[in-house]
Scaffold this motif. Structure first.
Motif, PDB file in Angstrom:
ATOM      1  N   VAL A  73       0.811  -1.221   0.000  1.00 32.19           N
ATOM      2  CA  VAL A  73       0.000   0.000   0.000  1.00 32.19           C
ATOM      3  C   VAL A  73       0.848   1.277   0.000  1.00 32.19           C
ATOM      4  N   CYS A  74       1.914   1.310   0.771  1.00 31.84           N
ATOM      5  CA  CYS A  74       2.647   2.568   0.971  1.00 31.84           C
ATOM      6  C   CYS A  74       3.857   2.695   0.058  1.00 31.84           C
ATOM      7  N   ALA A  75       4.523   1.565  -0.226  1.00 28.55           N
ATOM      8  CA  ALA A  75       5.824   1.619  -0.888  1.00 28.55           C
ATOM      9  C   ALA A  75       5.755   2.238  -2.281  1.00 28.55           C
ATOM     10  N   ALA A  76       4.615   2.070  -2.957  1.00 31.32           N
ATOM     11  CA  ALA A  76       4.493   2.629  -4.307  1.00 31.32           C
ATOM     12  C   ALA A  76       4.810   4.121  -4.278  1.00 31.32           C
ATOM     13  N   CYS A  77       4.429   4.804  -3.220  1.00 31.29           N
ATOM     14  CA  CYS A  77       4.674   6.247  -3.114  1.00 31.29           C
ATOM     15  C   CYS A  77       5.889   6.571  -2.233  1.00 31.29           C
ATOM     16  N   HIS A  78       5.951   5.971  -1.037  1.00 29.68           N
ATOM     17  CA  HIS A  78       7.014   6.351  -0.078  1.00 29.68           C
ATOM     18  C   HIS A  78       8.304   5.563  -0.270  1.00 29.68           C
ATOM     19  N   GLY A  79       8.292   4.577  -1.174  1.00 29.45           N
ATOM     20  CA  GLY A  79       9.494   3.786  -1.421  1.00 29.45           C
ATOM     21  C   GLY A  79       9.591   2.584  -0.500  1.00 29.45           C
ATOM     22  N   ALA A 123      -1.913  15.735  -0.348  1.00 31.14           N
ATOM     23  CA  ALA A 123      -1.921  14.979  -1.597  1.00 31.14           C
ATOM     24  C   ALA A 123      -2.025  13.475  -1.371  1.00 31.14           C
ATOM     25  N   MET A 124      -1.960  13.041  -0.114  1.00 26.98           N
ATOM     26  CA  MET A 124      -2.056  11.599   0.159  1.00 26.98           C
ATOM     27  C   MET A 124      -3.505  11.199   0.391  1.00 26.98           C
ATOM     28  N   PRO A 125      -3.966  10.173  -0.327  1.00 30.86           N
ATOM     29  CA  PRO A 125      -5.361   9.753  -0.170  1.00 30.86           C
ATOM     30  C   PRO A 125      -5.603   9.043   1.156  1.00 30.86           C
TER      31      PRO A 125
HETATM   32  C1  HEC Z   1      -0.629   7.799  -3.579  1.00 31.16           C
HETATM   33  C2  HEC Z   1       0.656   8.004  -2.926  1.00 31.16           C
HETATM   34  C3  HEC Z   1       0.730   7.705  -1.427  1.00 31.16           C
HETATM   35  C4  HEC Z   1       0.445   6.522  -0.784  1.00 31.16           C
HETATM   36  C5  HEC Z   1      -0.089   5.218  -1.396  1.00 31.16           C
HETATM   37  C6  HEC Z   1       0.770   6.749   0.610  1.00 31.16           C
HETATM   38  N1  HEC Z   1       1.210   8.030   0.799  1.00 31.16           N
HETATM   39 FE1  HEC Z   1       1.768   8.872   2.560  1.00 31.16          FE
HETATM   40  N2  HEC Z   1       2.017  10.671   1.655  1.00 31.16           N
HETATM   41  C7  HEC Z   1       1.908  10.885   0.293  1.00 31.16           C
HETATM   42  C8  HEC Z   1       2.156  12.287   0.008  1.00 31.16           C
HETATM   43  C9  HEC Z   1       2.126  12.936  -1.374  1.00 31.16           C
HETATM   44  C10 HEC Z   1       2.403  12.912   1.255  1.00 31.16           C
HETATM   45  C11 HEC Z   1       2.687  14.395   1.511  1.00 31.16           C
HETATM   46  C12 HEC Z   1       1.337  15.106   1.486  1.00 31.16           C
HETATM   47  C13 HEC Z   1       1.437  16.595   1.635  1.00 31.16           C
HETATM   48  O1  HEC Z   1       2.389  17.088   2.240  1.00 31.16           O
HETATM   49  O2  HEC Z   1       0.528  17.263   1.115  1.00 31.16           O
HETATM   50  C14 HEC Z   1       2.314  11.860   2.266  1.00 31.16           C
HETATM   51  C15 HEC Z   1       2.501  12.063   3.631  1.00 31.16           C
HETATM   52  C16 HEC Z   1       2.562  11.061   4.572  1.00 31.16           C
HETATM   53  C17 HEC Z   1       2.880  11.246   5.972  1.00 31.16           C
HETATM   54  C18 HEC Z   1       3.171  12.581   6.669  1.00 31.16           C
HETATM   55  C19 HEC Z   1       1.920  13.114   7.350  1.00 31.16           C
HETATM   56  C20 HEC Z   1       2.209  14.316   8.214  1.00 31.16           C
HETATM   57  O3  HEC Z   1       1.538  14.473   9.246  1.00 31.16           O
HETATM   58  O4  HEC Z   1       3.086  15.116   7.863  1.00 31.16           O
HETATM   59  C21 HEC Z   1       2.878  10.013   6.549  1.00 31.16           C
HETATM   60  C22 HEC Z   1       3.165   9.693   8.011  1.00 31.16           C
HETATM   61  C23 HEC Z   1       2.537   9.059   5.513  1.00 31.16           C
HETATM   62  N3  HEC Z   1       2.352   9.733   4.329  1.00 31.16           N
HETATM   63  C24 HEC Z   1       2.448   7.695   5.711  1.00 31.16           C
HETATM   64  C25 HEC Z   1       1.966   6.789   4.755  1.00 31.16           C
HETATM   65  C26 HEC Z   1       1.764   5.385   5.012  1.00 31.16           C
HETATM   66  C27 HEC Z   1       2.110   4.679   6.309  1.00 31.16           C
HETATM   67  C28 HEC Z   1       1.221   4.852   3.867  1.00 31.16           C
HETATM   68  C29 HEC Z   1       0.721   3.455   3.622  1.00 31.16           C
HETATM   69  C30 HEC Z   1      -0.336   2.999   4.510  1.00 31.16           C
HETATM   70  C31 HEC Z   1       1.132   5.924   2.887  1.00 31.16           C
HETATM   71  N4  HEC Z   1       1.600   7.074   3.470  1.00 31.16           N
HETATM   72  C32 HEC Z   1       0.655   5.782   1.601  1.00 31.16           C
HETATM   73  C33 HEC Z   1       1.590   9.944  -0.671  1.00 31.16           C
HETATM   74  C34 HEC Z   1       1.208   8.640  -0.428  1.00 31.16           C
END
Ligand code: HEC
Length: 169
Positions: A73-79, A123-125
């Motif tokens: 779920v997460c790695a596609a975006c966060h690596g 931007a994160m769903p």
């Molecule tokens: C579709 C791409 C995408 C996916 C999938 C995704 N993220 Fe993110 N995430 C982002 C982006 C883009 C941001 C930065 C959003 C912003 O700053 O507007 C972010 C921000 C965050 C933050 C920072 C929030 C904060 O309070 O500053 C956390 C923690 C995080 N993501 C955890 C996760 C985790 C854990 C998962 C998996 C369950 C996940 N993300 C899945 C794109 C994604």
């Protein structure tokens, strides 16, 4: 990348494309202001907005579950390493998926990470539909493991670090 990962990267790219139209900051404020509280499934452990209690005790099973969910779920975006480097991140314009292993992310309360998964952030769903409460905690615990890995590897001298990275990937 496995075919599944490519597929997920594709899904993520579509989500990003759909989200690209909205203003990140406004979206964030609206999210916080308007999202009704999540209803937790019966028996689930819940964290309130200001609740910094640690999630349930870490077990190998939960950690492996967290790794599996994180990778899917997460790695596609966060690596895969949580450092914010991914195919999707490189293709994104505007706000990118941040590193989940830098000092600021290490200082995030568990509840903040769980809430971000639950409700989305800019931007994160929101991913509550994909990850029920128990899985969210498992993912938080796996993110903590990634952070510790970063601390251990990051402490090595540069040359050793490159070598360790090759082994750990
Ligand atoms: C579709 C791409 C995408 C996916 C999938 C995704 N993220 Fe993110 N995430 C982002 C982006 C883009 C941001 C930065 C959003 C912003 O700053 O507007 C972010 C921000 C965050 C933050 C920072 C929030 C904060 O309070 O500053 C956390 C923690 C995080 N993501 C955890 C996760 C985790 C854990 C998962 C998996 C369950 C996940 N993300 C899945 C794109 C994604």
């Amino acid at each position: 990348m496995s075919p599944l990962r490519w597929w997920l990267a594709g899904v993520a790219a579509v989500i990003i494309a759909l989200g690209a139209g909205c203003d990140g900051a406004l979206h964030r404020m609206q999210d916080r202001a308007e999202k009704p509280a999540m209803e937790a499934p019966a028996g689930a452990v819940t964290l309130g907005a200001d609740d910094d209690r640690a999630p349930p005790v870490m077990t190998r099973e939960r950690l492996e579950r967290g790794e599996d969910r994180y990778d899917r779920v997460c790695a596609a975006c966060h690596g895969l390493l949580g450092d914010g480097d991914s195919v999707v991140a490189r293709a994104m314009v505007g706000r990118k998926p941040r590193s989940l292993v830098d000092a600021a992310a290490v200082a995030f309360a568990d509840a903040r990470i769980a809430r971000t998964i639950d409700s989305g952030y800019g931007a994160m769903p929101a991913l509550a539909d994909v990850l029920p409460a128990a899985d969210r905690f498992a993912v938080v615990q796996f993110v903590r493991a990634l952070q510790r890995r970063e601390v251990v590897v990051g402490d090595l001298p540069a040359a050793r670090r490159a070598e360790a990275e090759r082994w750990l990937k």
